[in-house]
Scaffold this motif. Structure first.
Motif, short mmCIF file in Angstrom:
data_model
loop_
_atom_site.label_atom_id
_atom_site.label_comp_id
_atom_site.label_asym_id
_atom_site.label_seq_id
_atom_site.Cartn_x
_atom_site.Cartn_y
_atom_site.Cartn_z
N ALA A 47 -4.21 -4.13 -9.17
CA ALA A 47 -5.11 -4.16 -8.02
C ALA A 47 -4.39 -4.57 -6.75
CB ALA A 47 -6.27 -5.11 -8.29
N GLU A 50 -2.17 -1.75 -5.51
CA GLU A 50 -2.99 -0.70 -4.91
C GLU A 50 -3.48 -1.09 -3.52
OE1 GLU A 50 -5.21 2.76 -4.27
OE2 GLU A 50 -3.66 2.34 -5.79
N ALA A 51 -3.78 -2.38 -3.34
CA ALA A 51 -4.30 -2.85 -2.07
C ALA A 51 -3.22 -3.05 -1.01
CB ALA A 51 -5.05 -4.16 -2.29
N SER A 196 -12.25 -7.64 -6.73
CA SER A 196 -13.32 -7.24 -5.81
C SER A 196 -13.00 -7.66 -4.39
CB SER A 196 -14.65 -7.87 -6.23
OG SER A 196 -15.07 -7.35 -7.47
N SER A 199 -10.41 -5.34 -2.89
CA SER A 199 -10.98 -4.04 -2.55
C SER A 199 -11.80 -4.12 -1.27
CB SER A 199 -11.86 -3.55 -3.71
OG SER A 199 -12.47 -2.33 -3.39
N GLU A 200 -12.61 -5.15 -1.16
CA GLU A 200 -13.44 -5.32 0.03
C GLU A 200 -12.59 -5.53 1.27
OE1 GLU A 200 -15.89 -8.57 -0.99
OE2 GLU A 200 -17.07 -7.46 -2.48
N LYS A 202 -9.47 -4.64 1.73
CA LYS A 202 -8.72 -3.43 2.06
C LYS A 202 -9.62 -2.44 2.79
CE LYS A 202 -5.71 0.13 0.09
NZ LYS A 202 -6.38 1.26 0.75
N GLU A 203 -10.85 -2.31 2.34
CA GLU A 203 -11.79 -1.41 3.01
C GLU A 203 -12.04 -1.84 4.45
OE1 GLU A 203 -15.29 -1.24 0.68
OE2 GLU A 203 -14.35 -0.19 -1.01
#
Length: 211
Positions: A47, A50-51, A196, A199-200, A202-203
């Motif tokens: 993760a 990926e981020a 999580s 992901s948040e 990075k978005e």
């Protein structure tokens, strides 16, 4: 947490701990199985890569004969010597197959004691890469991970501890460290929470750049 300034520090994910046949595996396997330690660490590593963050591996190794430490070790290091663990060049000292470093990962060399900062260039590497947040996983929950956590806190990093990606020699020691010590020097979280959050964040970063 900005993924670009976040590092996942994997402490001693080596065969002697992680893998059947390792000298210390039987001591930690109960906690490993109860928390799914290894698979959670693999998920966290994937993760953060990926981020856009970085993975740092911090193994501990000793020359045959353990000449780097006192002739009369005591405490945890006596256990390492008595079990002939983490001997440089041995299968037991190798990073486990599931967490084999990939391109872009960094291996921190020179760990001989408990604190991953103590005898290594970990601090130099983190600061050179502009790291502000350090996430910790590995062994032992109440020993090397905790020692590194305390040092990272003192050095001014934002410290995260991934509570289901660490392992100890007993459920009691594991639970005690997480309940009483980790909240004093870090922000404890599960692997799911860590992933999580990455992901948040990075978005949000991509959105701010118009991606």
């Amino acid at each position: 947490m900005n993924p670009a300034t976040t590092a996942l520090v994997l402490i001693e994910f080596q065969n002697d701990f992680t893998t059947p046949g390792g000298t210390l595996h039987d001591a930690v396997k109960t906690v490993m199985e109860s928390t799914d330690t290894l698979n959670n660490a693999v998920e966290a590593a994937a993760a953060i890569r990926e981020a856009g963050g970085v993975v740092l591996h911090v193994p501990i190794t000793f020359a045959p004969g353990y000449d780097e430490i006192t002739r009369h070790p005591y405490g945890i290091l006596k256990g390492v010597v008595d079990s002939t663990s983490f001997v440089r060049g041995s299968w037991g000292a190798e990073i486990c197959e599931q967490l084999t470093p990939v391109e872009g990962d960094i291996i921190i060399e020179g760990k001989r004691g408990l604190d991953a900062f103590g005898s290594t260039n970990l601090d130099f590497v983190l600061r050179s890469k502009g790291i502000e947040t350090v996430a910790l996983a590995g062994f032992l929950t109440n020993c090397c991970v905790e020692s590194t956590m305390r040092s990272a806190y003192e050095k001014g990093f934002e410290v995260l501890t991934i509570t289901d990606a660490v392992g100890a020699t007993s459920p009691e020691e594991h639970a005690n460290a997480i309940q009483y010590d980790y909240p004093m020097f870090s922000k404890p979280m599960s692997t799911d929470e860590f992933v999580s959050s990455l992901s948040e964040d990075k978005e949000l970063a991509d959105s701010s750049r118009g991606y």
